[in-house]
Design an enzyme around this catalytic site. Structure first.
Site, short mmCIF file in Angstrom:
data_model
loop_
_atom_site.label_atom_id
_atom_site.label_comp_id
_atom_site.label_asym_id
_atom_site.label_seq_id
_atom_site.Cartn_x
_atom_site.Cartn_y
_atom_site.Cartn_z
CG ASP A 1 -7.51 3.47 1.98
OD1 ASP A 1 -8.37 2.98 1.21
OD2 ASP A 1 -7.60 4.61 2.45
CE LYS B 1 -1.81 2.20 3.42
NZ LYS B 1 -2.47 2.58 4.67
#
Ligand code: SF4
Length: 245
Positions: A171, A152
Site C-alpha cells: 500500500d 493488494k
C-alpha cells in the site's frame, strides 16, 4: 628447385574487449540488502510491533474483502465506521448480489468514490455467488478476477483470512517505507512487490506488511517522519530523514 611456399599467416583474432555493464549492483545497494541488515530491520519491526493485526474490522473473509475494497483512498477508521451498517443490511454475498447500486451507495458514501466502490462490491458479490459458490476463493489467481480486487486486496485477504503468503501487500506506506529503508528501488507498487518478494523471507511477508503499515501510521509519516522516535533510524539512510543519531 621449386620455390618454397611462404607460410600463410592467419590474422590473430582479437579478443573482444570486456563488456561494461550497468547491471552490476552498486556497493551501497549490496550493503542495503545484506542479510544481516534485512534481519536487523525485521527484528526492529518485531520489537516495535509485536502483535500486529489488520486494522480493518471484519468477521469473515467476505467482510474483509469488502472492507479492503472500501479502504481505497480512505482511512481504515472511516471504513470501520461504515461497515457495521453495511453488513447489517447485506450480511452475505448473496444479499449484496441482489442489492441495487443505490442501496449499496447510501451506507458507503463517506468513504469516497462511492459510485465506483458500490459497483465493485456489487460485482464482487455477484462473481463470488456465480462462480465461487458464495465463498471467497483462496488463491491469488482467483481473487484478482473479482471486481475491485487487485493484487493488494487479494494479498490482504489471503494473508489475513487464510494465512497464505502468495505476495506482499504494497500500500502507500509499504511503498514509501520500503524505498526509504533501501529495500527496493522500484517506482511502481508492482515492481516494489516483486523486489520485496526477493529480499524478505516468505514466512515474513504477511507480518512485514502489517508492521510497516503501522510504522507508517505511527512514525514514518509521508511528509514529516518522526525519525527521533524510530527504532530503525540507525539502519535507515533515507534522504527524507528528519533526525540523525
Ligand atoms: S529513520 Fe525516519 S525515514 Fe527512516 S524509517 Fe525511521 S522514521 Fe522513516
Amino acid at each position: 628447385m621449386p620455390a618454397i611456399a611462404k607460410p600463410v599467416r592467419k590474422p590473430i583474432a582479437k579478443k573482444p574487449a570486456p563488456k561494461t555493464t550497468t547491471k552490476t549492483p552498486h556497493r551501497a545497494q549490496c550493503a542495503d540488502l545484506a542479510p544481516d541488515r534485512i534481519a536487523a530491520i525485521l527484528q526492529g519491526l518485531d520489537e516495535a510491533y509485536p502483535n500486529v493485526k489488520c486494522a480493518l474490522n471484519h468477521n469473515s473473509p467476505w467482510e474483509l474483502l469488502v472492507a479492503t475494497i472500501l479502504s481505497a483512498q480512505c482511512t481504515d477508521v472511516r471504513v470501520n465506521m461504515v461497515t457495521p451498517d453495511l453488513f447489517k443490511r447485506f450480511p452475505t454475498p448473496e444479499a449484496m448480489a441482489k442489492a441495487t447500486l443505490a442501496e449499496l451507495e447510501s451506507p458507503i458514501k463517506t468513504t469516497g468514490f462511492f459510485h465506483n466502490k458500490a459497483k465493485s462490491i456489487q460485482g464482487a458479490a455477484r462473481k463470488i455467488v456465480a462462480e465461487f459458490g458464495g465463498q471467497v476463493p483462496q488463491t491469488l489467481a482467483e481473487l484478482i478476477t473479482i471486481p475491485g480486487a487487485a493484487r493488494k486486496t487479494a494479498n490482504v485477504v489471503l494473508g489475513v483470512s487464510f494465512k497464505k503468503a502468495e505476495g506482499v501487500v504494497v500500500d502507500t506506506h509499504v511503498f514509501r517505507i520500503a524505498r526509504r529503508l533501501g529495500l527496493v528501488k522500484g517506482d511502481t507498487p508492482q515492481k516494489v512487490e516483486q523486489e520485496l518478494m526477493r529480499v524478505i523471507p516468505q514466512d515474513r511477508w504477511i507480518d512485514f506488511s502489517h508492521q510497516i503499515i503501522h510504522h507508517g501510521r505511527q512514525v514514518c509519516d509521508a511528509r514529516k517522519p518522526k525519525c527521533d522516535r524510530c527504532n530503525l533510524e540507525q539502519l535507515c539512510r533515507s534522504k527524507d530523514k528528519t533526525w540523525q543519531s
